[in-house]
Design a protein around this motif. Structure first.
Motif, PDB file in Angstrom:
ATOM      1  N   ARG A 191       0.794  -1.230   0.000  1.00  0.00           N
ATOM      2  CA  ARG A 191       0.000   0.000   0.000  1.00  0.00           C
ATOM      3  C   ARG A 191       0.825   1.278   0.000  1.00  0.00           C
ATOM      4  NH1 ARG A 191      -4.921  -1.225   4.332  1.00  0.00           N
ATOM      5  NH2 ARG A 191      -5.841  -3.005   3.212  1.00  0.00           N
ATOM      6  N   ASN A 192       2.102   1.178   0.357  1.00  0.00           N
ATOM      7  CA  ASN A 192       2.895   2.395   0.432  1.00  0.00           C
ATOM      8  C   ASN A 192       4.368   2.111   0.160  1.00  0.00           C
ATOM      9  OD1 ASN A 192       3.695   1.098   2.768  1.00  0.00           O
ATOM     10  ND2 ASN A 192       2.357   2.321   4.087  1.00  0.00           N
ATOM     11  N   TYR A 193       5.181   3.118   0.392  1.00  0.00           N
ATOM     12  CA  TYR A 193       6.615   3.016   0.186  1.00  0.00           C
ATOM     13  C   TYR A 193       7.336   3.250   1.514  1.00  0.00           C
ATOM     14  CZ  TYR A 193       5.466   3.516  -4.791  1.00  0.00           C
ATOM     15  OH  TYR A 193       4.958   3.348  -6.048  1.00  0.00           O
ATOM     16  N   THR A 194       8.402   2.490   1.736  1.00  0.00           N
ATOM     17  CA  THR A 194       9.227   2.664   2.928  1.00  0.00           C
ATOM     18  C   THR A 194      10.629   3.044   2.483  1.00  0.00           C
ATOM     19  OG1 THR A 194       7.945   0.985   4.125  1.00  0.00           O
ATOM     20  CG2 THR A 194      10.119   1.580   5.006  1.00  0.00           C
ATOM     21  N   ASP A 195      11.073   4.241   2.828  1.00  0.00           N
ATOM     22  CA  ASP A 195      12.398   4.662   2.400  1.00  0.00           C
ATOM     23  C   ASP A 195      13.454   4.316   3.454  1.00  0.00           C
ATOM     24  OD1 ASP A 195      11.571   6.469   4.287  1.00  0.00           O
ATOM     25  OD2 ASP A 195      12.479   8.195   3.319  1.00  0.00           O
ATOM     26  N   PHE A 196      14.691   4.251   3.020  1.00  0.00           N
ATOM     27  CA  PHE A 196      15.801   3.929   3.913  1.00  0.00           C
ATOM     28  C   PHE A 196      17.054   4.609   3.374  1.00  0.00           C
ATOM     29  CE2 PHE A 196      15.315   0.647   0.724  1.00  0.00           C
ATOM     30  CZ  PHE A 196      16.590   0.521   0.194  1.00  0.00           C
ATOM     31  N   PRO A 197      18.023   4.900   4.246  1.00  0.00           N
ATOM     32  CA  PRO A 197      19.235   5.601   3.816  1.00  0.00           C
ATOM     33  C   PRO A 197      20.237   4.668   3.147  1.00  0.00           C
ATOM     34  CG  PRO A 197      19.354   5.158   6.154  1.00  0.00           C
ATOM     35  CD  PRO A 197      17.988   4.697   5.705  1.00  0.00           C
ATOM     36  N   ILE A 198      21.000   5.218   2.229  1.00  0.00           N
ATOM     37  CA  ILE A 198      22.083   4.471   1.583  1.00  0.00           C
ATOM     38  C   ILE A 198      23.299   5.379   1.468  1.00  0.00           C
ATOM     39  CG2 ILE A 198      20.550   2.992   0.215  1.00  0.00           C
ATOM     40  CD1 ILE A 198      21.161   4.802  -2.195  1.00  0.00           C
ATOM     41  N   VAL A 199      24.453   4.769   1.253  1.00  0.00           N
ATOM     42  CA  VAL A 199      25.689   5.501   0.960  1.00  0.00           C
ATOM     43  C   VAL A 199      26.131   5.089  -0.440  1.00  0.00           C
ATOM     44  CG1 VAL A 199      28.128   5.812   1.527  1.00  0.00           C
ATOM     45  CG2 VAL A 199      26.417   5.694   3.356  1.00  0.00           C
ATOM     46  N   GLU A 200      26.350   6.076  -1.310  1.00  0.00           N
ATOM     47  CA  GLU A 200      26.759   5.782  -2.674  1.00  0.00           C
ATOM     48  C   GLU A 200      28.204   6.215  -2.893  1.00  0.00           C
ATOM     49  OE1 GLU A 200      24.245   6.321  -6.500  1.00  0.00           O
ATOM     50  OE2 GLU A 200      25.577   8.073  -6.438  1.00  0.00           O
ATOM     51  N   VAL A 201      28.993   5.298  -3.465  1.00  0.00           N
ATOM     52  CA  VAL A 201      30.395   5.582  -3.796  1.00  0.00           C
ATOM     53  C   VAL A 201      30.477   5.640  -5.320  1.00  0.00           C
ATOM     54  CG1 VAL A 201      32.786   4.867  -3.527  1.00  0.00           C
ATOM     55  CG2 VAL A 201      31.110   4.282  -1.750  1.00  0.00           C
ATOM     56  N   LYS A 202      30.648   6.852  -5.850  1.00  0.00           N
ATOM     57  CA  LYS A 202      30.665   7.032  -7.303  1.00  0.00           C
ATOM     58  C   LYS A 202      32.075   7.401  -7.770  1.00  0.00           C
ATOM     59  CE  LYS A 202      28.060   9.141 -11.060  1.00  0.00           C
ATOM     60  NZ  LYS A 202      26.908  10.010 -11.415  1.00  0.00           N
ATOM     61  N   PHE A 203      32.564   6.647  -8.761  1.00  0.00           N
ATOM     62  CA  PHE A 203      33.923   6.823  -9.248  1.00  0.00           C
ATOM     63  C   PHE A 203      33.947   7.725 -10.480  1.00  0.00           C
ATOM     64  CE2 PHE A 203      33.680   2.918  -6.853  1.00  0.00           C
ATOM     65  CZ  PHE A 203      34.831   2.970  -6.071  1.00  0.00           C
ATOM     66  N   PRO A 204      35.117   8.293 -10.804  1.00  0.00           N
ATOM     67  CA  PRO A 204      35.227   9.193 -11.960  1.00  0.00           C
ATOM     68  C   PRO A 204      34.749   8.571 -13.265  1.00  0.00           C
ATOM     69  CG  PRO A 204      37.177   9.376 -10.598  1.00  0.00           C
ATOM     70  CD  PRO A 204      36.381   8.232 -10.043  1.00  0.00           C
ATOM     71  N   SER A 205      34.836   7.261 -13.406  1.00  0.00           N
ATOM     72  CA  SER A 205      34.408   6.578 -14.635  1.00  0.00           C
ATOM     73  C   SER A 205      32.895   6.603 -14.807  1.00  0.00           C
ATOM     74  CB  SER A 205      34.885   5.125 -14.617  1.00  0.00           C
ATOM     75  OG  SER A 205      34.258   4.406 -13.562  1.00  0.00           O
ATOM     76  N   GLY A 206      32.174   6.890 -13.719  1.00  0.00           N
ATOM     77  CA  GLY A 206      30.708   6.837 -13.751  1.00  0.00           C
ATOM     78  C   GLY A 206      30.167   5.603 -13.073  1.00  0.00           C
ATOM     79  N   SER A 207      31.017   4.644 -12.800  1.00  0.00           N
ATOM     80  CA  SER A 207      30.594   3.443 -12.069  1.00  0.00           C
ATOM     81  C   SER A 207      30.328   3.797 -10.606  1.00  0.00           C
ATOM     82  CB  SER A 207      31.684   2.370 -12.144  1.00  0.00           C
ATOM     83  OG  SER A 207      31.926   1.976 -13.480  1.00  0.00           O
ATOM     84  N   TRP A 208      29.399   3.068 -10.005  1.00  0.00           N
ATOM     85  CA  TRP A 208      29.117   3.334  -8.601  1.00  0.00           C
ATOM     86  C   TRP A 208      28.658   2.068  -7.878  1.00  0.00           C
ATOM     87  CZ3 TRP A 208      24.196   1.919  -7.564  1.00  0.00           C
ATOM     88  CH2 TRP A 208      23.236   2.068  -8.577  1.00  0.00           C
ATOM     89  N   VAL A 209      28.817   2.113  -6.578  1.00  0.00           N
ATOM     90  CA  VAL A 209      28.355   1.043  -5.696  1.00  0.00           C
ATOM     91  C   VAL A 209      27.617   1.702  -4.532  1.00  0.00           C
ATOM     92  CG1 VAL A 209      28.986  -0.945  -4.281  1.00  0.00           C
ATOM     93  CG2 VAL A 209      30.364  -0.358  -6.287  1.00  0.00           C
ATOM     94  N   SER A 210      26.474   1.161  -4.161  1.00  0.00           N
ATOM     95  CA  SER A 210      25.733   1.715  -3.024  1.00  0.00           C
ATOM     96  C   SER A 210      25.623   0.682  -1.914  1.00  0.00           C
ATOM     97  CB  SER A 210      24.334   2.179  -3.451  1.00  0.00           C
ATOM     98  OG  SER A 210      23.563   1.094  -3.924  1.00  0.00           O
ATOM     99  N   PHE A 211      25.506   1.180  -0.698  1.00  0.00           N
ATOM    100  CA  PHE A 211      25.489   0.326   0.492  1.00  0.00           C
ATOM    101  C   PHE A 211      24.350   0.725   1.422  1.00  0.00           C
ATOM    102  CE2 PHE A 211      29.752   0.468  -1.143  1.00  0.00           C
ATOM    103  CZ  PHE A 211      30.220  -0.834  -1.042  1.00  0.00           C
TER     104      PHE A 211
END
Length: 248
Positions: A191-211
């Motif tokens: 019925r709804n959305y539950t948000d949560f925090p993340i940490v994103e590590v973005k590299f100069p190439s444009g690639s990224w990983v989130s945690f």
């Protein structure tokens, strides 16, 4: 001054008999309304006290009854019988309200939420999930649960903030060329959305990983969430990479 016609010396108006009767009814109705509201207000206070609510701590009342003199509009516009007249009458303002916890700008605050009465039950929708009246004792339980839950949410958010900042510093130390930011994502429920925090590590190439944060008391132990590789890989590249991996 006649009983039939009253002269408004300030505006120089003369009221007809019907107009004077209308003004008199207004004054009477306002007085009766104030008496009714005062009884209602006293009843709510009595019910709250008997249930265990503490005045000045859990609830308060800013209810007042006073005599005021104001311009009021009478009659109707559709038939051109409307007019303004300065009248002195009894006015009641305010109500009984609970002090309800909330979080604003990362701080615990309280706000006023009015209490309604119906028979032997009370209602304050800010502290209940259902739009209905409850027994005063049940409302007290709901009230305390709500306020305690808000305090718990703030404590949890503060712990989250400390953990997020720690994770950011850690990744920024190991990958100084990357841009490490705090963001959010969400789970979609029925019925709804539950948000949560993340940490994103973005590299100069444009690639990224989130945690995501770790579980329980180990929030600072980041958990892998998502990734994006800006460098495309052909099927042959994938096969070669797998082929060159060392056996476990």
């Amino acid at each position: 001054m006649s009983n039939v016609i009253q002269l408004d010396l300030f505006h120089g108006k003369v009221l007809t008999t019907e107009q004077q009767e209308e003004v008199n009814r207004f004054i009477k109705n306002q007085a009766e309304r104030a008496i009714k509201a005062e009884k209602r207000n006293s009843k709510i206070i009595s019910m709250l006290d008997e249930a265990g609510f503490v005045y000045g701590q859990d609830y308060s009342s800013n209810f007042e009854v006073e005599e005021v003199t104001k311009e009021q509009r009478f009659g109707y516009g559709y038939n051109n019988t409307d007019y303004e007249f300065e009248v002195t009458y009894t006015q009641n303002t305010g109500n009984v309200f609970l002090w309800v916890n909330t979080i604003q700008s990362g701080e615990l605050k309280t706000y006023k939420s009015s209490v309604d009465v119906e028979g032997d039950k009370l209602m304050c929708t800010s502290v209940t999930s259902q739009y209905r009246h409850y027994k005063p004792s049940s409302l007290l339980v709901k009230y305390k649960e709500h306020n305690e839950r808000i305090v718990g949410e703030l404590e949890h958010k503060n712990k989250q903030s400390i953990a997020l900042n720690s994770i950011v510093v850690n990744f920024q130390t190991f990958y100084p060329e990357a841009k490490v930011t705090i963001g959010s994502d969400y789970y979609r429920n029925r019925r709804n959305y539950t948000d949560f925090p993340i940490v994103e590590v973005k590299f100069p190439s444009g690639s990224w990983v989130s945690f995501q944060l770790g579980y329980g008391d180990k929030m600072e132990e980041a958990r892998f969430y998502k990734k994006y590789d800006a460098q495309s890989e052909t099927t042959k590249d994938l096969l070669d990479r797998f082929n060159n991996q060392k056996a476990k």
